[in-house]
Design an enzyme around this catalytic site. Sequence first.
Site, PDB file in Angstrom:
ATOM      1  CB  CYS A 219      -0.884   0.028   1.241  1.00 39.14           C
ATOM      2  SG  CYS A 219      -1.836  -1.463   1.441  1.00 39.14           S
TER       3      CYS A 219
ATOM      4  NE  ARG B  37       4.504   1.875  -1.108  1.00 43.66           N
ATOM      5  CZ  ARG B  37       5.704   1.465  -0.735  1.00 43.66           C
ATOM      6  NH1 ARG B  37       6.764   1.933  -1.348  1.00 43.66           N
ATOM      7  NH2 ARG B  37       5.848   0.603   0.237  1.00 43.66           N
TER       8      ARG B  37
ATOM      9  CD1 TRP C 128      -1.138  -5.195  -4.472  1.00 48.19           C
ATOM     10  CD2 TRP C 128      -0.851  -6.305  -2.540  1.00 48.19           C
ATOM     11  NE1 TRP C 128      -0.807  -6.495  -4.768  1.00 48.19           N
ATOM     12  CE2 TRP C 128      -0.632  -7.198  -3.609  1.00 48.19           C
ATOM     13  CE3 TRP C 128      -0.742  -6.786  -1.246  1.00 48.19           C
ATOM     14  CZ2 TRP C 128      -0.291  -8.529  -3.421  1.00 48.19           C
ATOM     15  CZ3 TRP C 128      -0.399  -8.112  -1.042  1.00 48.19           C
ATOM     16  CH2 TRP C 128      -0.179  -8.964  -2.132  1.00 48.19           C
TER      17      TRP C 128
ATOM     18  CG  ASN D 272       2.564  -0.791   3.402  1.00 46.82           C
ATOM     19  OD1 ASN D 272       2.098  -1.878   3.036  1.00 46.82           O
ATOM     20  ND2 ASN D 272       3.802  -0.413   3.136  1.00 46.82           N
ATOM     21  N   GLY D 273       0.961  -2.894   5.634  1.00 50.15           N
ATOM     22  CA  GLY D 273       1.530  -3.995   6.412  1.00 50.15           C
ATOM     23  C   GLY D 273       0.429  -4.945   6.834  1.00 50.15           C
TER      24      GLY D 273
ATOM     25  CD  GLU E  65      13.457  -9.846 -15.578  1.00 50.53           C
ATOM     26  OE1 GLU E  65      13.136 -10.670 -14.705  1.00 50.53           O
ATOM     27  OE2 GLU E  65      12.978  -8.699 -15.634  1.00 50.53           O
TER      28      GLU E  65
ATOM     29  CE  LYS F 178       9.844  -7.677 -16.097  1.00 45.29           C
ATOM     30  NZ  LYS F 178      10.622  -7.370 -14.919  1.00 45.29           N
TER      31      LYS F 178
ATOM     32  CD  GLU G  64       6.676  -8.593 -13.766  1.00 39.12           C
ATOM     33  OE1 GLU G  64       6.337  -8.719 -12.587  1.00 39.12           O
ATOM     34  OE2 GLU G  64       7.796  -8.171 -14.099  1.00 39.12           O
TER      35      GLU G  64
ATOM     36  CG  HIS H 283      16.684 -33.212 -19.684  1.00 36.92           C
ATOM     37  ND1 HIS H 283      17.178 -34.489 -19.850  1.00 36.92           N
ATOM     38  CD2 HIS H 283      17.705 -32.374 -19.981  1.00 36.92           C
ATOM     39  CE1 HIS H 283      18.452 -34.422 -20.223  1.00 36.92           C
ATOM     40  NE2 HIS H 283      18.789 -33.141 -20.310  1.00 36.92           N
TER      41      HIS H 283
ATOM     42  CE  LYS I  85       9.234  -0.463  -9.350  1.00 33.18           C
ATOM     43  NZ  LYS I  85       9.627  -1.197 -10.578  1.00 33.18           N
TER      44      LYS I  85
HETATM   45  O1  M6R Z   1      12.200  -4.264  -4.948  1.00 32.86           O
HETATM   46  P1  M6R Z   1      12.744  -5.602  -5.257  1.00 32.86           P
HETATM   47  O2  M6R Z   1      13.739  -5.618  -6.351  1.00 32.86           O
HETATM   48  O3  M6R Z   1      13.251  -6.326  -4.042  1.00 32.86           O
HETATM   49  O4  M6R Z   1      11.481  -6.437  -5.761  1.00 32.86           O
HETATM   50  C1  M6R Z   1      11.538  -7.813  -5.967  1.00 32.86           C
HETATM   51  C2  M6R Z   1      10.358  -8.311  -6.752  1.00 32.86           C
HETATM   52  O5  M6R Z   1       9.173  -8.092  -6.055  1.00 32.86           O
HETATM   53  C3  M6R Z   1      10.263  -7.635  -8.135  1.00 32.86           C
HETATM   54  O6  M6R Z   1      11.429  -7.839  -8.849  1.00 32.86           O
HETATM   55  C4  M6R Z   1       9.058  -8.204  -8.907  1.00 32.86           C
HETATM   56  O7  M6R Z   1       9.342  -9.500  -9.322  1.00 32.86           O
HETATM   57  C5  M6R Z   1       8.685  -7.317 -10.086  1.00 32.86           C
HETATM   58  N1  M6R Z   1       7.327  -7.574 -10.404  1.00 32.86           N
HETATM   59  C6  M6R Z   1       9.524  -7.561 -11.275  1.00 32.86           C
HETATM   60  O8  M6R Z   1       9.127  -6.939 -12.425  1.00 32.86           O
END
Ligand code: M6R
Length: 610
Positions: free
Chosen positions: A2, A27, A76, A102-103, A483, A487, A490, A506, A605
């Site tokens: 949040c 966030r 969130w 937040n938490g 990665e 990408k 997500e 495999h 984020k």
């Molecule tokens: O802030 P951080 O790099 O620790 O975040 C880690 C992951 O939450 C972050 O990389 C997440 O996988 C993103 N959605 C990647 O695009």
Amino acid sequence: MCGIIGYLGERPATPIIMESLKRLEYRGYDSAGVAILNEDAHHTSVVKSASKVDTLIERLQEDMPTGHLGIGHTRWATHGRPTVINAHPHTDCTGKVMVIHNGIIENFAELRRDLEQRGHVFVSETDTEVVPHLIEENFRGDLVGAVRAALAKLRGTYAMAIFSQHDPDLLIGARLNAPLVVGIGEKEWFIASDITAIIPYTKKVLLIGEGEMVSVTPLGPEVSTLAGTAVKPKIIEVKWDVAQAQKGGYVHFMAKEINEASETVSNALRGRLSDEGEVTFEDFALTDRQLLKIRDIKMVAAGTSYYAALLGKYIIEDLARVPVEVEPASEFRYRQPIIDENTLVLGISQSGETADTLAAIREARRLGAKVISITNVVGSSMALESDGVIYLHAGPEIGVASTKTFVAHIACLYLLGIRIAAVRHRIPPERLRELTAALKQLPGAVHDVLESAPAIQELARTYARYQNFMYMGRGINYPIALEGALKLKEISYLHAEGYAAGELKHGPIALLDKGFPVFAIATASQTLEKMVSNIQEVLARDAPVVALVSRGSQVLQGMTVDALEVPAVSEFLSPIPNVVALQLFAYFVAAERGCNVDQPRNLAKSVTVE
Ligand code: M6R
């Protein structure tokens, strides 16, 4: 998770809170709300929306509350669906105490039961709502004391901003395992989850430490521990500027941030790599002697940062010949890892706030390891709680999907690899010279990839109709395949998997058919011939192939593949230009499918809960 913003000052609070909430939306964006203490201080306006901040702003514009003290929240969801009732701020039975959070309050169920038995009436399903009721119960004319008493009853994590009609000149913030900063302006103060929210207003930021509270009045902020001991404030000057946190003509932040990749590499290297290959970091803290003592390295991270860490293993082991283990932080922290004072633990995190990674580095320090965090956010929890920090210098990243910060992480890991290798005399002068020169040319190579965006977009248009994708890479480009797949999934919600190309046979090859394309990283490498064979195996199963190839390469000639050329750089440095091409591909596929690339569903984020 949040986003939190609080304002106390001479200007009208509502427009500032609205603007800050827009900046914090990355966030979390399930629902949003504000509470503004009206001019007469006898009434608080609360406005909420069960969707994004824009809807809230529309409502506020119809009937803008006036007042100089207020709080705003973008959610969130953890406890309770994203409804208006569950949106923050939450209040007590009298409607006088306002709380945003937040938490997670882990013992909220028992607290709520007790409070209800004592006659408190709850309206939401959230864990947060216990807090205003606890404050109400403990209020005896001193709001700070009541907040302190309420917080003492909580188990869990929180960053909070609180105000009450009982004290119209007081804004309170508190944090435990969730980020919170105070912005100091001219006769105005801001409490926020992160500095992105407040950079248009001030660059002067007071860092609230773990387990601390801040009471802000027109006389300024006072920091104390949760138990009440006064704390000397830590104030820093932030270098980010407003333009960096705006779209700058791009449709999406993600597009802008991918397009900053070349500059990002330059910024990560600037002032740190001499022409002779000597590496210096500003806040590194470890001496050469300490570096020499390191027996092994462990890297902890999550998501995209975990893939950056995997790349770090390839880089550091190759250059410095020190064994490196990489582990998702969420696993490391509960596994009783074998580490001691001869282990260097690297925390890799864009935000510096990821709960799992933060907990992992704390555990590492508790066990005696030296910890260096590599992060983008100055003053973040990980930066404050590590022995040393390497900052990415990437500027704010607003798109939820990490792009430029991944690139910056890799650039910093090359530098760190060189630094450790040099201390241990593991890097021959000739290789150091070549690598230094090649690193300095990397921004140019990235620029070339960005120039080829139209070709990548065209290909993405063709491939956007598929539902499944396989990415394959070898060696140092294996983490890039992982990665690339992350990408794509997500931001486009398509199914994508990353594999080491040699592993396909495999098992996963069973998935392939004409409806399951494979994205192959086939740029110049010592295993290129093997990769070509893997591509043949894929084509033999009728799967369409997109291949990333080095400019001018003929290796795939005569094969039915959609080739994307990237500049020819050494295999060791190829992950950076390669990942930029993959980021662009994912971006264009998602944009073609009409997805909200900057705010993908269910994501946030900065993941500050477990
Ligand atoms: O802030 P951080 O790099 O620790 O975040 C880690 C992951 O939450 C972050 O990389 C997440 O996988 C993103 N959605 C990647 O695009």
